[in-house]
Design a protein around this motif. Structure first.
Motif, PDB file in Angstrom:
ATOM      1  N   LEU A   1       0.781  -1.335   0.060  1.00  0.00           N
ATOM      2  CA  LEU A   1       0.059   0.007  -0.072  1.00  0.00           C
ATOM      3  C   LEU A   1       0.913   1.472  -0.016  1.00  0.00           C
ATOM      4  CD1 LEU A   1      -2.874  -1.205   2.631  1.00  0.00           C
ATOM      5  CD2 LEU A   1      -3.113  -0.043   0.360  1.00  0.00           C
ATOM      6  N   ARG A   2       1.998   1.197   0.766  1.00  0.00           N
ATOM      7  CA  ARG A   2       2.664   2.374   0.755  1.00  0.00           C
ATOM      8  C   ARG A   2       3.465   2.385  -0.511  1.00  0.00           C
ATOM      9  NH1 ARG A   2       4.068   2.305   7.252  1.00  0.00           N
ATOM     10  NH2 ARG A   2       2.580   3.408   7.935  1.00  0.00           N
ATOM     11  N   ASP A   3       4.004   1.392  -1.117  1.00  0.00           N
ATOM     12  CA  ASP A   3       4.573   1.709  -2.383  1.00  0.00           C
ATOM     13  C   ASP A   3       3.436   2.311  -3.362  1.00  0.00           C
ATOM     14  OD1 ASP A   3       6.755   0.340  -1.564  1.00  0.00           O
ATOM     15  OD2 ASP A   3       6.396  -1.455  -2.138  1.00  0.00           O
ATOM     16  N   ALA A   4       2.107   1.867  -3.192  1.00  0.00           N
ATOM     17  CA  ALA A   4       1.317   2.386  -4.103  1.00  0.00           C
ATOM     18  C   ALA A   4       1.089   3.995  -3.810  1.00  0.00           C
ATOM     19  CB  ALA A   4      -0.017   1.615  -4.184  1.00  0.00           C
ATOM     20  N   ARG A   5       0.846   4.194  -2.587  1.00  0.00           N
ATOM     21  CA  ARG A   5       0.495   5.660  -1.981  1.00  0.00           C
ATOM     22  C   ARG A   5       1.533   6.050  -0.882  1.00  0.00           C
ATOM     23  NH1 ARG A   5      -3.934   9.341  -2.385  1.00  0.00           N
ATOM     24  NH2 ARG A   5      -3.105  11.348  -1.863  1.00  0.00           N
ATOM     25  N   PRO A   6       2.862   6.669  -1.306  1.00  0.00           N
ATOM     26  CA  PRO A   6       3.774   6.667  -0.268  1.00  0.00           C
ATOM     27  C   PRO A   6       3.247   7.772   0.883  1.00  0.00           C
ATOM     28  CG  PRO A   6       4.884   7.059  -2.342  1.00  0.00           C
ATOM     29  CD  PRO A   6       3.263   7.154  -2.599  1.00  0.00           C
ATOM     30  N   ASP A   7       2.470   8.555   0.716  1.00  0.00           N
ATOM     31  CA  ASP A   7       1.905   9.312   1.882  1.00  0.00           C
ATOM     32  C   ASP A   7       0.638   8.742   2.509  1.00  0.00           C
ATOM     33  OD1 ASP A   7      -0.024   9.500  -0.270  1.00  0.00           O
ATOM     34  OD2 ASP A   7      -0.297  11.847   0.105  1.00  0.00           O
ATOM     35  N   LEU A   8       0.455   7.513   2.501  1.00  0.00           N
ATOM     36  CA  LEU A   8      -0.813   6.830   3.135  1.00  0.00           C
ATOM     37  C   LEU A   8      -0.415   6.819   4.643  1.00  0.00           C
ATOM     38  CD1 LEU A   8      -3.127   5.152   2.533  1.00  0.00           C
ATOM     39  CD2 LEU A   8      -1.829   3.130   2.702  1.00  0.00           C
ATOM     40  N   ALA A   9      -1.561   7.240   5.197  1.00  0.00           N
ATOM     41  CA  ALA A   9      -1.453   7.009   6.697  1.00  0.00           C
ATOM     42  C   ALA A   9      -2.546   5.865   7.095  1.00  0.00           C
ATOM     43  CB  ALA A   9      -2.196   8.405   7.445  1.00  0.00           C
ATOM     44  N   LEU A  10      -1.888   5.109   8.155  1.00  0.00           N
ATOM     45  CA  LEU A  10      -2.743   3.976   8.461  1.00  0.00           C
ATOM     46  C   LEU A  10      -3.373   4.095   9.735  1.00  0.00           C
ATOM     47  CD1 LEU A  10      -0.278   1.254   7.011  1.00  0.00           C
ATOM     48  CD2 LEU A  10      -2.624   1.390   6.607  1.00  0.00           C
ATOM     49  N   SER A  11      -4.367   3.440   9.868  1.00  0.00           N
ATOM     50  CA  SER A  11      -5.179   3.309  11.332  1.00  0.00           C
ATOM     51  C   SER A  11      -5.466   1.964  11.477  1.00  0.00           C
ATOM     52  CB  SER A  11      -6.395   4.200  11.385  1.00  0.00           C
ATOM     53  OG  SER A  11      -7.385   4.009  12.218  1.00  0.00           O
ATOM     54  N   SER A  12      -5.658   1.484  12.793  1.00  0.00           N
ATOM     55  CA  SER A  12      -6.055   0.069  13.109  1.00  0.00           C
ATOM     56  C   SER A  12      -6.618   0.170  14.179  1.00  0.00           C
ATOM     57  CB  SER A  12      -4.609  -0.735  13.029  1.00  0.00           C
ATOM     58  OG  SER A  12      -5.009  -2.253  12.892  1.00  0.00           O
ATOM     59  N   ASP A  13      -7.177  -1.377  14.535  1.00  0.00           N
ATOM     60  CA  ASP A  13      -7.848  -1.661  15.793  1.00  0.00           C
ATOM     61  C   ASP A  13      -6.845  -2.603  16.571  1.00  0.00           C
ATOM     62  OD1 ASP A  13      -9.745  -0.091  15.309  1.00  0.00           O
ATOM     63  OD2 ASP A  13     -11.325  -1.653  14.540  1.00  0.00           O
ATOM     64  N   PHE A  14      -6.770  -2.725  17.692  1.00  0.00           N
ATOM     65  CA  PHE A  14      -6.169  -3.665  18.809  1.00  0.00           C
ATOM     66  C   PHE A  14      -6.803  -4.062  19.713  1.00  0.00           C
ATOM     67  CE2 PHE A  14      -2.782  -0.923  16.411  1.00  0.00           C
ATOM     68  CZ  PHE A  14      -2.007  -2.039  16.137  1.00  0.00           C
ATOM     69  N   ILE A  15      -6.850  -5.415  19.969  1.00  0.00           N
ATOM     70  CA  ILE A  15      -7.473  -5.836  21.343  1.00  0.00           C
ATOM     71  C   ILE A  15      -6.327  -6.655  22.164  1.00  0.00           C
ATOM     72  CG2 ILE A  15      -8.879  -7.864  21.978  1.00  0.00           C
ATOM     73  CD1 ILE A  15     -10.512  -7.689  19.445  1.00  0.00           C
ATOM     74  N   VAL A  16      -6.127  -6.279  23.337  1.00  0.00           N
ATOM     75  CA  VAL A  16      -5.451  -6.921  24.256  1.00  0.00           C
ATOM     76  C   VAL A  16      -5.910  -7.873  25.163  1.00  0.00           C
ATOM     77  CG1 VAL A  16      -3.889  -4.629  24.054  1.00  0.00           C
ATOM     78  CG2 VAL A  16      -5.414  -4.958  25.897  1.00  0.00           C
ATOM     79  N   GLY A  17      -5.147  -8.845  25.622  1.00  0.00           N
ATOM     80  CA  GLY A  17      -5.904  -9.720  26.672  1.00  0.00           C
ATOM     81  C   GLY A  17      -6.932 -10.859  25.911  1.00  0.00           C
ATOM     82  N   HIS A  18      -6.682 -10.822  24.610  1.00  0.00           N
ATOM     83  CA  HIS A  18      -7.426 -11.919  24.042  1.00  0.00           C
ATOM     84  C   HIS A  18      -7.192 -13.578  25.044  1.00  0.00           C
ATOM     85  CE1 HIS A  18      -8.642 -15.182  21.367  1.00  0.00           C
ATOM     86  NE2 HIS A  18      -9.537 -14.286  20.958  1.00  0.00           N
ATOM     87  N   PRO A  19      -8.267 -14.317  25.241  1.00  0.00           N
ATOM     88  CA  PRO A  19      -7.721 -15.497  25.913  1.00  0.00           C
ATOM     89  C   PRO A  19      -6.583 -16.317  25.441  1.00  0.00           C
ATOM     90  CG  PRO A  19      -9.966 -15.440  25.653  1.00  0.00           C
ATOM     91  CD  PRO A  19      -9.615 -14.576  24.853  1.00  0.00           C
ATOM     92  N   GLY A  20      -5.754 -16.484  26.287  1.00  0.00           N
ATOM     93  CA  GLY A  20      -4.273 -17.152  26.206  1.00  0.00           C
ATOM     94  C   GLY A  20      -3.090 -16.355  25.642  1.00  0.00           C
ATOM     95  N   GLU A  21      -3.325 -14.917  25.641  1.00  0.00           N
ATOM     96  CA  GLU A  21      -2.387 -13.758  25.175  1.00  0.00           C
ATOM     97  C   GLU A  21      -1.434 -14.220  26.547  1.00  0.00           C
ATOM     98  OE1 GLU A  21      -2.626  -9.666  23.467  1.00  0.00           O
ATOM     99  OE2 GLU A  21      -2.560  -9.640  25.784  1.00  0.00           O
ATOM    100  N   THR A  22      -0.028 -14.032  26.089  1.00  0.00           N
ATOM    101  CA  THR A  22       1.189 -14.085  27.153  1.00  0.00           C
ATOM    102  C   THR A  22       1.641 -12.690  27.092  1.00  0.00           C
ATOM    103  OG1 THR A  22       2.653 -15.091  25.411  1.00  0.00           O
ATOM    104  CG2 THR A  22       1.207 -16.587  26.895  1.00  0.00           C
ATOM    105  N   GLU A  23       2.742 -12.502  27.634  1.00  0.00           N
ATOM    106  CA  GLU A  23       3.515 -11.281  27.696  1.00  0.00           C
ATOM    107  C   GLU A  23       4.469 -11.295  26.263  1.00  0.00           C
ATOM    108  OE1 GLU A  23       3.665  -8.753  29.503  1.00  0.00           O
ATOM    109  OE2 GLU A  23       2.071  -9.487  30.994  1.00  0.00           O
TER     110      GLU A  23
END
Length: 461
Positions: free
Chosen positions: A309-331
């Motif tokens: 995506l960044r090769d296609a559009r170098p000025d692209l800004a990215l946003s995302s979603d994150f979940i912490v603590g899903h069952p089984g998640e370790t350090e």
């Protein structure tokens, strides 16, 4: 001017995602022929719709708390007010609503709001027979997935949304992530035909929209019937929409990495109207947790997509979603998420603690993570994301960017617009710039907005 005796007041309370915002507007469109006009508050309204979201923790309890408040307003009207619960909580918790809030008149899922006029008629007949009663009874409930497509039964013309507008093109989800209720509340993936989308987009532009955000639970999974009977993907649809006169800006949300195909990536390079901002949820940087989430992509897959995506559009800004603590998640799993965040560098992100959603596979999974660990991890992740967000905003200072002005600012003589990267931008300017795109030099970065000065007016008329 004396109001029409048939005029009724409708108040819609909207919780949740952009699609719920769109759905609320369309429910108002469906009810307009019955004489319902928007009301700013629920006090004294003839009908109140609570359009709900089931994604976040304790969603149902928040609904029942709000219903308790609305019950008092309903009783103040002698129970003439029609009270409806719509959206994903209604779909998932319809029986519970019937049991705990029998004063509710209508319960409807997100796929049935095209049937609202019929539901209102039924609720009104029931209400007439119990006028003055303290308990509603006779609830109208519509939470089955209908055979017909609701979009085929909605009014052709949506009410104006303003300079920026939402347009739902896809609904439902076939992904079945372990933590998510959407496949159960919104149903299977469905794509609207291209002709209907183009028609609605032209109507929105005629009403003053200059930026349209295409919506879907998996919007980039859209594959709709083309006017010639063939099938288009989202990249082709964006190209067609970009040809609409007086529509200089397009966006889409929310995407899934598995549906980011070659043509859509190329559209980010080839379609100037497609803004350089993309919300592409990853949820975790740990392959082990991504597998437990049933995401069906790896962290390396995500990074490769980002690189393309960044090769296609170098000025692209990215946003995302994150979940912490899903069952089984370790350090170690959490640290893998932090590593991915550092590698990708996000302009914006949304992060949450895992909370069990009834009926989803993860809700009953072993190795549930302690709340204290979820809290600590979330604080660390959010600190890193805030640092990246602030750095991206600061990098905009000194740039001259096209800003689409959307409305008056908070202070006298101030107007507010939107940068290509979705930042609110405020500056001194006159109101007749609203609805126009102008060049603005960014002079200051604030925590959640930018400030600038006008350089060139009216890039579009």
């Amino acid at each position: 001017m004396t109001p029409s005796p048939d005029r009724k007041r409708l108040h819609v309370i909207t919780w949740g995602c952009q699609m719920n915002v769109y759905d609320s507007g369309r429910m108002a469109d469906v009810l307009a022929p019955l004489g319902y006009a928007p009301a700013e508050t629920a006090d004294g309204a003839d009908m109140v719709i609570l359009n709900t979201c089931h994604i976040r923790d304790k969603a149902a309890e928040k609904v029942f708390s709000e219903l308790g408040r609305l019950r008092r307003l309903k009783e103040a009207t002698g129970n003439r007010m029609i009270l409806a619960v719509a959206g994903c909580v209604a779909q998932a918790e319809g029986a519970e609503i019937l049991a705990r809030a029998p004063y509710v008149d209508i319960v409807l899922g997100p796929q049935t709001y095209h049937r609202l006029p019929e539901m209102v008629a039924r609720a009104s007949r029931a209400g007439a027979s119990r006028a003055g009663a303290s308990r509603a009874g006779g609830v109208v409930i519509e939470t089955d997935f209908p055979v017909e497509d609701k979009f085929d039964h909605l009014p052709d013309s949506a009410r104006p949304q303003g300079v920026t507008a939402f347009l739902t093109i896809q609904e439902g989800c076939d992904k079945f992530c372990s933590f998510c209720v959407v496949p159960y509340t919104r149903g299977a993936e469905q794509s609207r035909p291209a002709a209907a989308i183009l028609r609605e987009a032209r109507h929105l532009v005629a009403q003053g929209a200059r930026e349209i955000t295409l919506l879907g639970q998996n919007v980039n999974a859209w594959h709709g019937e083309a006017p010639d009977g063939s099938s288009w993907g989202l990249g082709r649809l964006l190209r067609e929409l970009a040809d609409i006169p007086d529509l200089p800006r397009l966006r889409y949300a929310t995407s899934h990495p598995r549906d980011m195909d070659d043509d859509l990536i190329a559209a980010h390079r080839d379609v100037p109207a497609l803004m350089p901002f993309l919300h592409l949820p990853v949820q975790s940087g740990s392959d082990r947790i991504l597998e437990a989430m049933n995401r069906k992509h790896s962290a390396a897959d995500y990074r490769r997509i980002v690189d393309r995506l960044r090769d296609a559009r170098p000025d692209l800004a990215l946003s995302s979603d994150f979940i912490v603590g899903h069952p089984g998640e370790t350090e170690a799993d959490f640290e893998a998420t932090m590593t991915l965040v550092r590698q990708v560098d996000f302009a914006l992100a949304y992060s949450f603690k895992y909370s069990p959603r009834p009926g989803t596979p993860a809700a009953g999974a072993p190795l549930q993570v302690r709340e204290a660990d979820k809290d600590r991890r979330l604080q660390a992740l959010q600190a890193l994301l805030r640092e990246q967000q602030a750095r991206f905003a600061q990098a905009c200072v000194g740039l001259t960017l096209p800003v689409l002005f959307t409305g008056p600012g908070r202070h006298s003589g101030q107007i507010v617009g939107r940068s290509p990267f979705l930042h609110p931008v405020h500056l001194s300017g006159h109101a007749d710039l609203i609805g126009n795109e102008s060049m603005v030099r960014i002079v200051t970065a604030h925590p959640n907005s930018l400030a600038g000065t006008l350089v060139q007016e009216r890039l579009i008329a």
